[in-house]
Motif scaffolding. Structure first.
Motif, PDB file in Angstrom:
ATOM      1  N   SER A 124     108.071  49.981  87.033  1.00 49.11           N
ATOM      2  CA  SER A 124     106.728  49.668  86.546  1.00 49.11           C
ATOM      3  C   SER A 124     106.048  50.886  85.938  1.00 49.11           C
ATOM      4  O   SER A 124     105.039  50.749  85.236  1.00 49.11           O
ATOM      5  CB  SER A 124     105.867  49.108  87.673  1.00 49.11           C
ATOM      6  OG  SER A 124     105.825  50.004  88.766  1.00 49.11           O
ATOM      7  N   GLN A 144     100.253  46.891  80.526  1.00 45.52           N
ATOM      8  CA  GLN A 144     101.185  47.460  81.501  1.00 45.52           C
ATOM      9  C   GLN A 144     100.719  48.836  81.966  1.00 45.52           C
ATOM     10  O   GLN A 144     100.847  49.182  83.148  1.00 45.52           O
ATOM     11  CB  GLN A 144     102.597  47.554  80.914  1.00 45.52           C
ATOM     12  CG  GLN A 144     103.635  47.969  81.957  1.00 45.52           C
ATOM     13  CD  GLN A 144     105.050  48.016  81.411  1.00 45.52           C
ATOM     14  OE1 GLN A 144     105.311  47.567  80.281  1.00 45.52           O
ATOM     15  NE2 GLN A 144     105.973  48.553  82.181  1.00 45.52           N
ATOM     16  N   LYS A 147      97.862  48.381  84.476  1.00 45.45           N
ATOM     17  CA  LYS A 147      98.209  47.720  85.741  1.00 45.45           C
ATOM     18  C   LYS A 147      98.452  48.701  86.870  1.00 45.45           C
ATOM     19  O   LYS A 147      98.244  48.374  88.051  1.00 45.45           O
ATOM     20  CB  LYS A 147      99.448  46.841  85.530  1.00 45.45           C
ATOM     21  CG  LYS A 147      99.749  45.915  86.711  1.00 45.45           C
ATOM     22  CD  LYS A 147     100.890  44.960  86.383  1.00 45.45           C
ATOM     23  CE  LYS A 147     101.131  44.006  87.542  1.00 45.45           C
ATOM     24  NZ  LYS A 147     102.218  43.040  87.240  1.00 45.45           N
ATOM     25  N   THR A 148      98.891  49.900  86.547  1.00 49.34           N
ATOM     26  CA  THR A 148      99.214  50.870  87.600  1.00 49.34           C
ATOM     27  C   THR A 148      98.129  51.936  87.780  1.00 49.34           C
ATOM     28  O   THR A 148      98.298  52.860  88.569  1.00 49.34           O
ATOM     29  CB  THR A 148     100.554  51.571  87.309  1.00 49.34           C
ATOM     30  OG1 THR A 148     100.453  52.281  86.064  1.00 49.34           O
ATOM     31  CG2 THR A 148     101.693  50.554  87.223  1.00 49.34           C
ATOM     32  N   ASP A 170     112.327  47.874  93.700  1.00 51.19           N
ATOM     33  CA  ASP A 170     113.138  47.831  92.472  1.00 51.19           C
ATOM     34  C   ASP A 170     114.602  47.537  92.776  1.00 51.19           C
ATOM     35  O   ASP A 170     115.305  46.941  91.946  1.00 51.19           O
ATOM     36  CB  ASP A 170     113.057  49.169  91.732  1.00 51.19           C
ATOM     37  CG  ASP A 170     111.763  49.337  90.937  1.00 51.19           C
ATOM     38  OD1 ASP A 170     111.055  48.328  90.732  1.00 51.19           O
ATOM     39  OD2 ASP A 170     111.475  50.473  90.524  1.00 51.19           O
ATOM     40  N   PHE A 214     102.094  42.774  91.642  1.00 50.58           N
ATOM     41  CA  PHE A 214     103.488  43.147  91.404  1.00 50.58           C
ATOM     42  C   PHE A 214     104.464  42.196  92.101  1.00 50.58           C
ATOM     43  O   PHE A 214     105.582  42.001  91.629  1.00 50.58           O
ATOM     44  CB  PHE A 214     103.744  44.580  91.884  1.00 50.58           C
ATOM     45  CG  PHE A 214     103.062  45.616  91.049  1.00 50.58           C
ATOM     46  CD1 PHE A 214     103.670  46.130  89.919  1.00 50.58           C
ATOM     47  CD2 PHE A 214     101.801  46.066  91.383  1.00 50.58           C
ATOM     48  CE1 PHE A 214     103.037  47.089  89.135  1.00 50.58           C
ATOM     49  CE2 PHE A 214     101.153  47.028  90.620  1.00 50.58           C
ATOM     50  CZ  PHE A 214     101.769  47.528  89.491  1.00 50.58           C
TER      51      PHE A 214
END
Length: 227
Positions: A124, A144, A147-148, A170, A214
């Motif tokens: 991510s 994207q 988002k983090t 992951d 997530f």
């Protein structure tokens, strides 16, 4: 970059170049003040990126205005193959690998460089602007990247836990169980030896990832990744 690049944080704002020899920074955004360092080479995208002085890099990423990192690879025909950004909140000391000092016979004897180990970055945290020669829409890149950003709000210890559990997730299938997440307990214990309740911490971080979109909790100890 100055002509065609844009700021992934605020969307389409053009980037401005810093003056030459700015340590670990090449560009900045006039709109949101984000800073960016660019690494580029004529090759395939690799997991280990050669970089500059180890001490300079560590000092820069631990500073209040540490940069985000662009990585660009291109073909011998000067065509961009891959172009991605790793937001600055994914950079920790674990990612910066110290190289051996240069030999006494070298021109810069004793100089210590470093490598950037992209294997330590959760998926991510790899935001592609161009992937395998395909250009991604700026709106998708911005979403994207945003988002983090919650990781910036965490202190270093909390962020370390979230990143470590991200990397564990992951390695799991798209649908996984709490028991499968617990299988990383020994690994996480080695990274966080002062924590005596690893499984509770794993559950806590899974809740963080659930709340941030997530993963989804399916019930009865089952989870699913949200792509």
């Amino acid at each position: 970059m100055s002509r065609q690049g844009y700021c992934p944080s605020c969307g389409e704002t053009p980037l401005q170049a810093f003056a030459n020899n700015m340590p670990v920074a090449d560009f900045y955004c006039q709109g949101c003040a984000e800073q960016y360092e660019l690494k580029s080479k004529k090759a395939q995208l690799s997991q280990i990126i050669n970089d500059g002085a180890y001490a300079t890099m560590l000092a820069r990423i631990n500073s209040d205005n540490n940069p985000n990192f662009f990585f660009l690879t291109y073909s011998k025909e000067w065509q961009v193959n891959n172009f991605l950004i790793i937001p600055k909140h994914f950079f920790t000391a674990d990612i910066i690998v110290k190289r051996p000092p240069l030999a006494p016979t070298a021109r810069r004897a004793g100089w210590v460089g470093c490598n950037i180990d992209l294997r330590q970055v959760p998926e991510s945290g790899k935001v592609f602007l161009v992937k395998q020669q395909q250009v991604l829409a700026p709106e998708q890149v911005k979403a994207q990247f945003a988002k983090t950003k919650f990781l910036r709000e965490q202190n270093l210890q909390a962020r370390g836990w979230t990143l470590d559990v991200m990397k564990c997730v992951d390695q799991l299938p798209n649908r996984f169980s709490l028991a499968e997440a617990y299988s990383f307990s020994d690994l996480l214990k080695t990274k966080h030896p002062d924590n005596n309740n690893i499984q509770a911490k794993i559950r806590q971080q899974l809740q963080v990832l659930r709340d941030r979109g997530f993963i989804e909790f399916l019930g009865r100890g089952q989870y699913e990744k949200l792509l």
